[in-house]
Write an enzyme that holds these catalytic residues in place. Structure first.
Site, PDB file in Angstrom:
ATOM      1  N   TYR A 153      42.247  37.468  45.288  1.00 17.87           N
ATOM      2  CA  TYR A 153      43.077  38.429  46.016  1.00 17.87           C
ATOM      3  C   TYR A 153      44.488  37.872  46.236  1.00 17.87           C
ATOM      4  O   TYR A 153      45.482  38.576  46.047  1.00 17.87           O
ATOM      5  CB  TYR A 153      42.403  38.739  47.347  1.00 17.87           C
ATOM      6  N   LYS A 157      47.922  39.501  44.798  1.00 21.50           N
ATOM      7  CA  LYS A 157      48.977  39.954  45.703  1.00 21.50           C
ATOM      8  C   LYS A 157      50.284  39.184  45.487  1.00 21.50           C
ATOM      9  O   LYS A 157      51.377  39.752  45.649  1.00 21.50           O
ATOM     10  CB  LYS A 157      48.509  39.835  47.148  1.00 21.50           C
TER      11      LYS A 157
END
Length: 252
Positions: A153, A157
């Site tokens: 993640y 991001k």
């Protein structure tokens, strides 16, 4: 609404941040294509927009699937008008420490967040450049700065931030801005999943986060929607390539 109403697409628009963003854009006068992998799940958001006098349609697509993305964008253009605002918000989590993380967990998160943002942006940018006006607003996260158990993640991001800055460079001369919002701890279903992963109750998790946040409260989806509304404005045309941390504190 007038025939000159601008059209926006919000991915991951069925709930949480995406739903709040879709409703805020509709309040600000945009027609909105509410997109999610489950089109039926978008109905509630669309119904609320229509009940308030706005225009919106449901769109079903897996943002990591090129054909589905192209079809959804084309349908939005036919039914609402050329999409000139894009909110890349769709996302998932598959948290695990690095030594436990599977290749599938890595690939799936990178595919939805990063590939999905790429495919959606590529599909929409021609409408923006043809119009000579566009707004691309990508969702990053404070996890881009690093977060235990979220190497997939965090990488996705952080990648979105670099993607955003490159879009700003490439598309600026066409009247298109590209900016990025990095939310902090926002009260959504995804945050509940994070608490479950950590093996603690959501209330305990939320209390800990509030204690570490300068403004001493959890974020709400509407806080992110307010930031989106600024970037989507006509008079935000000199703001591009920026990363805005909407996180209740000076994170970056």
């Amino acid at each position: 609404m007038s025939e000159n109403t601008k059209t926006a697409i919000v991915t991951g628009g069925a709930r949480g941040i995406g739903a709040a963003v879709a409703k805020r854009l509709a309040e600000d006068g945009f027609a909105v294509g509410v997109l999610d992998i489950d089109e039926v799940a978008c109905a509630n958001t669309v119904e609320q927009i229509r009940a308030a006098g706005g225009r919106a349609i449901t769109l079903g697509a897996d943002v990591s699937n090129e054909e589905q993305v192209e079809e959804a964008v084309a349908r939005c253009a036919r039914e609402l008008g050329a999409p000139v605002v894009l909110i890349n918000n769709a996302g998932i989590i598959r948290d695990n420490p690095l030594f436990k993380m599977s290749t599938q967990e890595w690939d799936l998160v990178l595919s939805i967040h990063l590939k999905g943002s790429f495919l959606m942006t590529r599909a929409v940018q021609s409408h923006m450049t043809k119009s000579g006006w566009g707004r691309i607003i990508n969702m990053s996260s404070i996890s881009a700065l690093g977060n235990k158990g979220q190497s997939n993640y965090a990488a996705a991001k952080a990648g979105i931030q670099g993607f955003t800055k490159t879009l700003a460079i490439e598309l600026g001369k066409f009247g298109v801005t590209a900016n990025c919002i990095a939310p902090g701890y926002i009260e959504t279903d995804m945050l509940v999943q994070t608490a479950d992963r950590m093996g603690i109750s959501y209330d305990e998790f939320a209390s800990k986060m509030v204690a570490e946040t300068a403004v001493a409260r959890m974020g709400q989806p509407e806080d992110i929607a307010a930031a989106v509304a600024f970037f989507a404005r006509d008079d935000a045309s000199f703001v591009t390539g920026q990363i805005l941390y909407v996180a209740g504190g000076p994170y970056a």
